[in-house]
Scaffold this motif. Structure first.
Motif, PDB file in Angstrom:
ATOM      1  N   PRO A   1       0.813  -1.222   0.000  1.00  0.00           N
ATOM      2  CA  PRO A   1       0.000   0.000   0.000  1.00  0.00           C
ATOM      3  C   PRO A   1       0.846   1.271   0.000  1.00  0.00           C
ATOM      4  CG  PRO A   1      -0.853  -1.572   1.594  1.00  0.00           C
ATOM      5  CD  PRO A   1       0.483  -2.095   1.143  1.00  0.00           C
ATOM      6  N   VAL A   2       1.985   1.233   0.694  1.00  0.00           N
ATOM      7  CA  VAL A   2       2.861   2.403   0.729  1.00  0.00           C
ATOM      8  C   VAL A   2       3.459   2.656  -0.656  1.00  0.00           C
ATOM      9  CG1 VAL A   2       4.987   3.345   1.698  1.00  0.00           C
ATOM     10  CG2 VAL A   2       3.387   2.133   3.163  1.00  0.00           C
ATOM     11  N   LEU A   3       3.860   1.574  -1.338  1.00  0.00           N
ATOM     12  CA  LEU A   3       4.397   1.697  -2.690  1.00  0.00           C
ATOM     13  C   LEU A   3       3.370   2.320  -3.631  1.00  0.00           C
ATOM     14  CD1 LEU A   3       6.706   1.017  -4.703  1.00  0.00           C
ATOM     15  CD2 LEU A   3       5.579  -1.189  -5.060  1.00  0.00           C
ATOM     16  N   ILE A   4       2.147   1.829  -3.553  1.00  0.00           N
ATOM     17  CA  ILE A   4       1.082   2.374  -4.403  1.00  0.00           C
ATOM     18  C   ILE A   4       0.808   3.833  -4.050  1.00  0.00           C
ATOM     19  CG2 ILE A   4      -1.371   2.184  -4.983  1.00  0.00           C
ATOM     20  CD1 ILE A   4      -1.077  -0.857  -4.528  1.00  0.00           C
ATOM     21  N   ALA A   5       0.777   4.116  -2.739  1.00  0.00           N
ATOM     22  CA  ALA A   5       0.542   5.494  -2.302  1.00  0.00           C
ATOM     23  C   ALA A   5       1.645   6.425  -2.803  1.00  0.00           C
ATOM     24  CB  ALA A   5       0.450   5.557  -0.782  1.00  0.00           C
TER      25      ALA A   5
ATOM     26  N   ALA B   1       9.161  13.581  -0.383  1.00  0.00           N
ATOM     27  CA  ALA B   1       8.314  12.459   0.016  1.00  0.00           C
ATOM     28  C   ALA B   1       8.983  11.664   1.141  1.00  0.00           C
ATOM     29  CB  ALA B   1       8.030  11.552  -1.184  1.00  0.00           C
ATOM     30  N   LEU B   2      10.289  11.445   1.036  1.00  0.00           N
ATOM     31  CA  LEU B   2      11.019  10.718   2.075  1.00  0.00           C
ATOM     32  C   LEU B   2      10.995  11.475   3.395  1.00  0.00           C
ATOM     33  CD1 LEU B   2      12.960   8.518   3.095  1.00  0.00           C
ATOM     34  CD2 LEU B   2      14.847   9.861   2.129  1.00  0.00           C
TER      35      LEU B   2
ATOM     36  N   PHE C   1       8.147   4.852   0.247  1.00  0.00           N
ATOM     37  CA  PHE C   1       7.277   5.940  -0.194  1.00  0.00           C
ATOM     38  C   PHE C   1       8.051   6.961  -1.029  1.00  0.00           C
ATOM     39  CE2 PHE C   1       5.137  10.069   0.752  1.00  0.00           C
ATOM     40  CZ  PHE C   1       3.924   9.809   0.126  1.00  0.00           C
ATOM     41  N   GLY C   2       9.255   7.336  -0.553  1.00  0.00           N
ATOM     42  CA  GLY C   2      10.067   8.314  -1.277  1.00  0.00           C
ATOM     43  C   GLY C   2      10.550   7.792  -2.614  1.00  0.00           C
ATOM     44  N   ILE C   3      11.006   6.539  -2.658  1.00  0.00           N
ATOM     45  CA  ILE C   3      11.493   5.965  -3.916  1.00  0.00           C
ATOM     46  C   ILE C   3      10.363   5.851  -4.920  1.00  0.00           C
ATOM     47  CG2 ILE C   3      12.419   3.855  -4.965  1.00  0.00           C
ATOM     48  CD1 ILE C   3      14.037   3.456  -2.375  1.00  0.00           C
ATOM     49  N   ALA C   4       9.191   5.414  -4.460  1.00  0.00           N
ATOM     50  CA  ALA C   4       8.051   5.289  -5.367  1.00  0.00           C
ATOM     51  C   ALA C   4       7.650   6.647  -5.932  1.00  0.00           C
ATOM     52  CB  ALA C   4       6.873   4.651  -4.634  1.00  0.00           C
TER      53      ALA C   4
END
Length: 219
Positions: free
Chosen positions: A12-16, A62-63, A166-169
Motif C-alpha cells: 500500500p505504501v508503494l502504491i501510495a 516524500a522521504l 514511499f520516497g522511492i516510489a
C-alpha cells in the motif's frame, strides 16, 4: 517486522507513493513549462538532467515527510507565503533571462538561434533549486502522509523503511513523467528547428512562466 507483515505494509505504501508522485508531477505548472521550453532548445541529456532534478526533489520531500510529516508541515506552513513569493520571483527572473538570451542569440547570429551553453549538471542543479523552494510540494506530501495515516504504529526501523519506499516510489513516478515532458520538449525542438521556431518556443515558454508566476503572486 516479518516478511509477510512487511509485504502487507509496503505494498500500500508503494502504491501510495506512486499515486502521490504522479499527483504532484502531472499538473503542468511553471517548472514543467520551463522544462519543456528548455528541452526544446538543448540536447536530450540537458532536458533529462533537468527532469531528474525535479524528481529528486519530489522523492526527497516524500522521504522527509514520510519520516517527519507532521513536523515538516508545521515548519513550512508559517513561511509558505514568503516561499511562494520567492518561487514566483525566481520564475520571473528565469523567464526574462530565457527570453532575452533567445532574442540576443537570434540578433547576434543573424537569425540562427543557438541554445545557451547549459550543461546537464547545471540543468540538474537549476531544477533542483527551483523545485526545492516550492512549498506546495512538501506540504502536499505532508498532507498525504499525516492525513492518510500512512505510517500507523510503526517502530523506528519500520517507519524508516516505509518512508524510504514511499520516497522511492514518488521519485520513480515523478521521474517517469518529467522525462516524458523532457522528451516531448526535445521532439518539439526538432520539429521547430528553424530560427523562428526556436525563438518562438523560447518566448512561449517565458510567456507562460510569467503568467503562472503572476497567478502565484496573486495566490
Amino acid at each position: 517486522m516479518s516478511a509477510a507483515a512487511s509485504a502487507t505494509t509496503l505494498w500500500p505504501v508503494l502504491i501510495a507513493g506512486v499515486v502521490a508522485g504522479y499527483a504532484v508531477a502531472l499538473p503542468v505548472g511553471p517548472v514543467a513549462s520551463y522544462l519543456v521550453g528548455l528541452a526544446a532548445r538543448h540536447p536530450w541529456r540537458v532536458g533529462a538532467a533537468g527532469a531528474l532534478g525535479i524528481a529528486v526533489v519530489d522523492g526527497g520531500y516524500a522521504l522527509v515527510t514520510g519520516l517527519f510529516g507532521t513536523l515538516v508541515a508545521g515548519l513550512v506552513q508559517p513561511v509558505e507565503e514568503p516561499l511562494r513569493i520567492a518561487s514566483a520571483v525566481v520564475l520571473l527572473v528565469l523567464a526574462a533571462r530565457g527570453a532575452l538570451a533567445a532574442w540576443r542569440e537570434r540578433t547576434a547570429s543573424g537569425g540562427d538561434v543557438r541554445a545557451d551553453p547549459l550543461t546537464a549538471p547545471r540543468a540538474f542543479a537549476r531544477f533542483v533549486a527551483i523545485t526545492a523552494i516550492n512549498p506546495g510540494t512538501v506540504l502536499f506530501f505532508a498532507v498525504v502522509v499525516t492525513g492518510g495515516a500512512l505510517l500507523p504504529d510503526a517502530a523506528t526501523a519500520g517507519r524508516t523503511l516505509v518512508a524510504a519506499v514511499f520516497g522511492i516510489a514518488a521519485f520513480l513516478a515523478s521521474a517517469s513523467w518529467q522525462l516524458a515532458l523532457a522528451l516531448g520538449g526535445t521532439l518539439l525542438g526538432r520539429v521547430l528547428s528553424g530560427p523562428r521556431g526556436r525563438l518562438g518556443t523560447a518566448l512561449a515558454s517565458s510567456g507562460l512562466m510569467v503568467v503562472l508566476a503572476v497567478v502565484m503572486l496573486l495566490g
